[in-house]
Scaffold this motif. Structure first.
Motif, mmCIF file in Angstrom:
data_model
loop_
_atom_site.group_PDB
_atom_site.id
_atom_site.type_symbol
_atom_site.label_atom_id
_atom_site.label_comp_id
_atom_site.label_asym_id
_atom_site.label_seq_id
_atom_site.Cartn_x
_atom_site.Cartn_y
_atom_site.Cartn_z
ATOM 1 N N LEU A 127 -32.099 15.948 10.894
ATOM 2 C CA LEU A 127 -33.097 15.500 11.863
ATOM 3 C C LEU A 127 -33.782 14.229 11.382
ATOM 4 C CD1 LEU A 127 -34.894 15.775 14.347
ATOM 5 C CD2 LEU A 127 -36.296 17.414 13.073
ATOM 6 N N ASP A 128 -34.169 14.202 10.128
ATOM 7 C CA ASP A 128 -34.842 13.036 9.555
ATOM 8 C C ASP A 128 -33.937 11.803 9.613
ATOM 9 O OD1 ASP A 128 -37.037 11.774 8.167
ATOM 10 O OD2 ASP A 128 -35.824 11.858 6.346
ATOM 11 N N ALA A 129 -32.674 11.986 9.265
ATOM 12 C CA ALA A 129 -31.730 10.862 9.273
ATOM 13 C C ALA A 129 -31.503 10.342 10.695
ATOM 14 C CB ALA A 129 -30.409 11.296 8.644
ATOM 15 N N SER A 130 -31.401 11.256 11.664
ATOM 16 C CA SER A 130 -31.188 10.844 13.052
ATOM 17 C C SER A 130 -32.375 10.049 13.579
ATOM 18 C CB SER A 130 -30.953 12.074 13.940
ATOM 19 O OG SER A 130 -29.705 12.654 13.668
ATOM 20 N N LEU A 131 -33.595 10.502 13.283
ATOM 21 C CA LEU A 131 -34.784 9.810 13.765
ATOM 22 C C LEU A 131 -34.918 8.430 13.128
ATOM 23 C CD1 LEU A 131 -37.365 12.737 13.838
ATOM 24 C CD2 LEU A 131 -36.221 11.653 15.760
ATOM 25 N N LYS A 132 -34.614 8.338 11.855
ATOM 26 C CA LYS A 132 -34.680 7.046 11.171
ATOM 27 C C LYS A 132 -33.677 6.069 11.778
ATOM 28 C CE LYS A 132 -34.709 4.935 6.585
ATOM 29 N NZ LYS A 132 -34.608 5.172 5.122
ATOM 30 N N SER A 133 -32.464 6.551 12.032
ATOM 31 C CA SER A 133 -31.421 5.703 12.602
ATOM 32 C C SER A 133 -31.772 5.265 14.023
ATOM 33 C CB SER A 133 -30.084 6.448 12.596
ATOM 34 O OG SER A 133 -29.084 5.708 13.245
ATOM 35 N N LYS A 190 -43.794 9.747 9.263
ATOM 36 C CA LYS A 190 -42.864 8.658 8.981
ATOM 37 C C LYS A 190 -42.342 7.962 10.234
ATOM 38 C CE LYS A 190 -39.832 10.080 5.770
ATOM 39 N NZ LYS A 190 -38.888 11.001 5.117
ATOM 40 N N LEU A 191 -42.678 8.491 11.419
ATOM 41 C CA LEU A 191 -42.076 7.973 12.650
ATOM 42 C C LEU A 191 -42.432 6.513 12.913
ATOM 43 C CD1 LEU A 191 -42.532 11.076 14.989
ATOM 44 C CD2 LEU A 191 -40.472 10.337 13.789
ATOM 45 N N LYS A 201 -45.897 4.845 20.427
ATOM 46 C CA LYS A 201 -46.836 5.934 20.641
ATOM 47 C C LYS A 201 -46.191 7.243 20.176
ATOM 48 C CE LYS A 201 -50.037 3.464 22.600
ATOM 49 N NZ LYS A 201 -51.302 3.213 21.887
ATOM 50 N N VAL A 202 -46.953 8.050 19.467
ATOM 51 C CA VAL A 202 -46.425 9.300 18.919
ATOM 52 C C VAL A 202 -47.239 10.479 19.440
ATOM 53 C CG1 VAL A 202 -46.057 10.662 16.828
ATOM 54 C CG2 VAL A 202 -45.530 8.209 16.841
ATOM 55 N N VAL A 203 -46.530 11.480 19.971
ATOM 56 C CA VAL A 203 -47.144 12.739 20.372
ATOM 57 C C VAL A 203 -46.720 13.792 19.358
ATOM 58 C CG1 VAL A 203 -47.342 14.504 22.167
ATOM 59 C CG2 VAL A 203 -47.071 12.089 22.802
ATOM 60 N N GLY A 204 -47.696 14.371 18.661
ATOM 61 C CA GLY A 204 -47.401 15.381 17.646
ATOM 62 C C GLY A 204 -47.848 16.764 18.103
ATOM 63 N N PHE A 205 -47.206 17.787 17.566
ATOM 64 C CA PHE A 205 -47.525 19.170 17.922
ATOM 65 C C PHE A 205 -47.983 19.935 16.682
ATOM 66 C CE2 PHE A 205 -45.260 17.808 21.513
ATOM 67 C CZ PHE A 205 -45.401 18.727 22.534
ATOM 68 N N LYS A 206 -48.928 20.856 16.886
ATOM 69 C CA LYS A 206 -49.365 21.718 15.796
ATOM 70 C C LYS A 206 -49.462 23.149 16.307
ATOM 71 C CE LYS A 206 -50.600 22.719 11.655
ATOM 72 N NZ LYS A 206 -49.633 22.567 10.542
ATOM 73 N N LEU A 207 -48.697 24.038 15.690
ATOM 74 C CA LEU A 207 -48.706 25.459 16.055
ATOM 75 C C LEU A 207 -49.466 26.249 14.996
ATOM 76 C CD1 LEU A 207 -47.575 27.765 17.919
ATOM 77 C CD2 LEU A 207 -45.690 27.940 16.281
#
Length: 281
Positions: A127-133, A190-191, A201-207
């Motif tokens: 997931l981290d690699a895909s988002l960075k790419s 890191k986004l 713009k970043v939308v973050g979630f917290k559960l």
């Protein structure tokens, strides 16, 4: 029917694919009528004189939960289904936005998935690699990071006090087994660093789970440092027909929602206009 559809496509006619779900005959599969909102917004997109003016955004939505391998058949996972991420992706698409859907292999997919770019992942590393790419290679306007990312990966499997490499094998149940975990970095933080768009713009979630008011506020404040909008859910307030959420920006409660649909609408509104009607506590 297939020949007719092929002929229509050859003529340049756009075909809206059917959704997946329970069919009139009782079977489950492809063939369900698309959500009317999706059909309407697709029509309006081709009739600009009648549509509501809005800026089409390029949005990346993450969904589902990571799985960390213990051995070749077992994983460390969470209970995320990906339903919330899929609902958000569908709503964004219905409003004319271009959506890239980064999803866990077994998570629920959007109904409009045939019109989206789908990127699967399994583990935190993938997931981290895909988002960075993706973020470094294309100019996205926003990321809705709804994926449930594991805080831990497997550092070592210890059998009878000895570290073992069983990545492609299977643990023998006869031994005394323990797992050593290592902390994963926070992808949310890191986004913006990954993105070639300085205005991302970043939308973050917290559960949380059965958290007190103080615990909820503390949890949200940690996410707020990396997100323009924070969506807070508590597991005790989520069921088959209820999905309560509180949305925060700039340290204030901006909106409260009770369904996935209403949550998706509020997120689309925030990304399109950057503002809410402020809600009372």
């Amino acid at each position: 029917t297939r020949a007719s559809l092929t002929k229509l496509r050859d003529w340049g006619i756009e075909i809206l694919e059917t959704a997946s779900g329970t069919l009139a005959c009782g079977d489950v599969g492809e063939g369900k009528l698309l959500d009317p909102d999706i059909i309407l917004n697709k029509i309006l997109a081709h009739a600009p004189a009648y549509s509501t003016p809005s800026q089409s955004l390029k949005v990346l939505v993450t969904s589902g939960g990571t799985r960390e391998s213990i051995d070749g058949v077992r994983t460390l996972a969470n209970t995320s289904t990906g339903k919330t991420g899929a609902a958000i992706a569908d709503e964004l698409y219905a409003h004319g936005h271009q959506v890239t859907f980064v999803h866990a292999g077994e998570s629920v997919l959007p109904e409009a998935r045939s019109s989206m770019s789908l990127v699967p992942y399994v583990s935190f590393v993938e997931l981290d690699a895909s988002l960075k790419s993706l973020l470094s290679g294309d100019r996205y306007d926003a990321v809705v990071h709804a994926a449930a990312v594991s805080d831990f990966s497997i550092d070592a499997v210890i059998i009878d006090g000895v570290r073992k490499d069983v990545e492609n094998g299977k643990l023998d149940s006869a031994g005394q087994i323990s797992l050593a975990l290592k902390n994963n970095p926070k992808i949310l933080a890191k986004l913006k660093e990954y993105s070639i768009n300085p205005g991302l713009k970043v939308v973050g979630f917290k559960l949380t789970n059965h958290a007190t008011t103080q615990e909820r506020e503390s949890a949200v404040s940690k996410v707020a440092a990396s997100a323009d909008l924070v969506v807070h859910n508590d597991l005790s307030e989520i069921s088959a027909d209820k999905h309560n959420a509180v949305l925060f920006a700039d340290g204030k409660i901006l909106s409260k929602t009770s369904t996935k649909k209403s949550l998706a609408l509020e997120i689309e509104k925030f990304l399109s206009k950057g503002k809410f009607q402020e809600a009372s506590l």
